[in-house]
Structure formats: structure tokens, C-alpha cells
Scaffold this motif. Sequence first.
Motif: not given
Length: 187
Positions: A107-125
Motif C-alpha cells: 500500500x505504501x507504494x500506491x499511496x502518498x507518503x503523508x498518510x503512511x504514518x496514519x493510524x487509519x492507514x495501518x488499520x485499513x491494511x
Amino acid sequence: MLSYLRTFLPWIAFAVISTPHDSRYGALVGAVLAVVLLASERRKGRPWDALIIEVTSMAFFGALAIAAFTVAKAPLGAYGSAVSDAWLALVAWGSLAIRRPFTLGIARTMTPPEIHGSPIFYRVNAVITAAWALSFTAMAIVLAVLVDVAPHATGLSIAVKVVGFVLPALFTARYPETVRARQNAAA
């Protein structure tokens, strides 16, 4: 979705080529495909954390090919498909257990870096990885039971595999959009 299915190409090839009595060539093709996919992705600059499935596929099929050509034609016997899905389940559940869902690097290769540290980003994955883990687990169980109760039900085994890969791939494609829509509605 196609990139996820491409990741599982060695597993799909193994399922198509192997038989309960001879997994040599399925394992060999799986190993070769895993190496080719891994090398290709690394050449493209893909980070190691986005290649968990590829690395573990190479290990699984490499070991299986060695065993299939040196110990027995089908070291896993009729349970080859079930064991391969159990391996994927262990990889997925293990990545969740160590809090590094295997989909996170992808997912990190397909999304903007600014959301990578977000708890929602982690939760979705974590949710997406859990969906894959559940699917792999269900496939392993269903295929193991099929070997015992209907060993010649090839069509049913293929259907289980197709559904087991397509459903989580569709979920992977749609779930982030669902979460995004909920967040937009709440804002």
C-alpha cells in the motif's frame, strides 16, 4: 487488484500444474516464478516490505522443489494445495502478529507518503491482511476436507481456489474506498 493477483502467480501456477501424485514441476515453476517476480519487483525499486509474499513464496517453493526432486514426487501428497494455502495463512497471520501486515508495504507504494504514518492507514491494511489471512485459512481447511471426502472433485477444488483469491482481491480493491467515503461523510 491485478498486482495482488500477480503476486500470487507462483501459487496459482502450482495449483494448476501440480497433481496429488506429482508436485515436482508445479513446485519448480512456482519457485522460478517467485524468483522472477522478486527480481523484477526489486529492479523496479520496490522495497522489501512490499515483497513479503514474494520472498516467502520463493522460500516455500524452493524448499518444496528440492524436496519434490530429491525425496518424493509429491512430498505433501494429496494435501499440497491445502498446505500451500496454510503457508500463506501463516505468513498473513504472522505479519499481523508482528504488527507488520503484509499489505502495508504494498500500500505504501500506491499511496502518498503523508498518510503512511496514519493510524487509519495501518488499520485499513490490517483489515485487508486479515481478510487475506481468513481466506487462506478457509481455503486450507476446505481443500484438506475435500481431499478426505471428495478427492476427485477437481472442479470444486479449482472453484475454492478461484473464490479464495478473487474475493479478498475484490475486498482489497474496494475497502479503502469504503473507508475514505465514510471519512468524507463524517467530515
